[in-house]
Design an enzyme around this catalytic site. Sequence first.
Site, mmCIF file in Angstrom:
data_model
loop_
_atom_site.group_PDB
_atom_site.id
_atom_site.type_symbol
_atom_site.label_atom_id
_atom_site.label_comp_id
_atom_site.label_asym_id
_atom_site.label_seq_id
_atom_site.Cartn_x
_atom_site.Cartn_y
_atom_site.Cartn_z
ATOM 1 N N GLU A 107 38.945 44.003 45.577
ATOM 2 C CA GLU A 107 40.069 43.309 46.228
ATOM 3 C C GLU A 107 40.200 43.624 47.710
ATOM 4 O OE1 GLU A 107 40.189 44.447 43.164
ATOM 5 O OE2 GLU A 107 41.589 43.315 41.920
ATOM 6 N N GLU B 44 41.154 44.806 35.369
ATOM 7 C CA GLU B 44 42.575 44.995 35.013
ATOM 8 C C GLU B 44 42.872 44.451 33.611
ATOM 9 O OE1 GLU B 44 43.874 43.284 38.802
ATOM 10 O OE2 GLU B 44 45.107 45.065 39.087
ATOM 11 N N GLY C 282 40.659 41.695 38.917
ATOM 12 C CA GLY C 282 41.535 41.295 37.816
ATOM 13 C C GLY C 282 40.827 41.372 36.465
ATOM 14 N N ALA D 265 39.832 37.569 39.371
ATOM 15 C CA ALA D 265 40.593 36.333 39.508
ATOM 16 C C ALA D 265 39.726 35.325 40.240
ATOM 17 C CB ALA D 265 41.878 36.612 40.280
#
Length: 260
Positions: free
Chosen positions: A134, A114, A111, A66
């Site tokens: 993260e 993911e 992300g 992200a």
Amino acid sequence: MDYKNVIVEINDGIGVLKINRPKALNALNSETLIEIMDAAKALESNPEVRVVIVTGEGDKAFIAGADILEMKDLTALEGMAFSQRGHDAFAALENMQKPVIAAVNGYALGGGFEVALACDFIYASEKAKIGFPETTLGIFPGFGGTQRTAKLAGLAKTKELIFTGKTIGAQEAYDMGLINKVVPHDQLMSDVMALAGKIKANGPFSIRLAKQLINRSLYMSTDDALMLEAKDFGLCFATKDQKEGMTAFVEKRKSTFKGE
Ligand code: DAK
């Protein structure tokens, strides 16, 4: 919708969704999440498309996570909106009834990994670097990473990956069961296209049912899943694809499936 951060190409029944922010290593900002959702929905509803490939533009990254620059100063309300955009994009990808393959061509972090895990399975370049940084940022994987990784690699390996925030290479990720195949970097797209071509030649309706069943069975008892399997198996016999597939076998020719 005009896209700025993704590229969609459709060629001979195979749709390629490419994340296109190479200067930011394809990091997921809000705009990109919205475009991913729109593109995934468009690929899903396009009857010409039978298989979808998700990959990253450039030579270095699939998706480096992200967008930290965008997230850094979010207020709680903005954080909620960002999260909702993420969930919408991930749901659009994960709920596609067509097979979706991630071609991981470089960094797949946070992300970004993911996104790959929300696809049906992953092929990766030998140069791919995978991890969940993260916890180094004071958060943890929040787009399904804790759940999907544990299902593939087991609890202990998942905890080590997330607690350390370390980055692992493609071979180690393969050994953990996270990815299906490691291929030479220059061959990644041609190998994944060939794989998509092979899948595309098979009965679309039967693949759709099998995908649904395999995904749903994670949340069902084996007895219930087997009952659903029997019903869905029966449903195949209501399709023209089943008649075509079996007739073609008997007539010793290649079948031509229409997904009907
Ligand atoms: N966000 C924003 N920009 C990024 C980025 C990222 N994640 N990753 C790289 N970039 C940008 C860099 O800032 C740099 O931009 P400029 O300085 O050139 O303007 C450019 O991409 C090139 O990066 P580097 O110069 O750093 O390249 P290196 O080869 O030196 O290093 C690297 C590559 C991948 C090791 C490094 O860029 C890196 O560590 N990037 C950050 C990786 C990371 O921590 N990713 C995880 C982000 S956290 C949520 C659910 C989930 C999430 C969030 C919310 N909710 C439910 C709400 C997910 C969170 C994450 O993914």
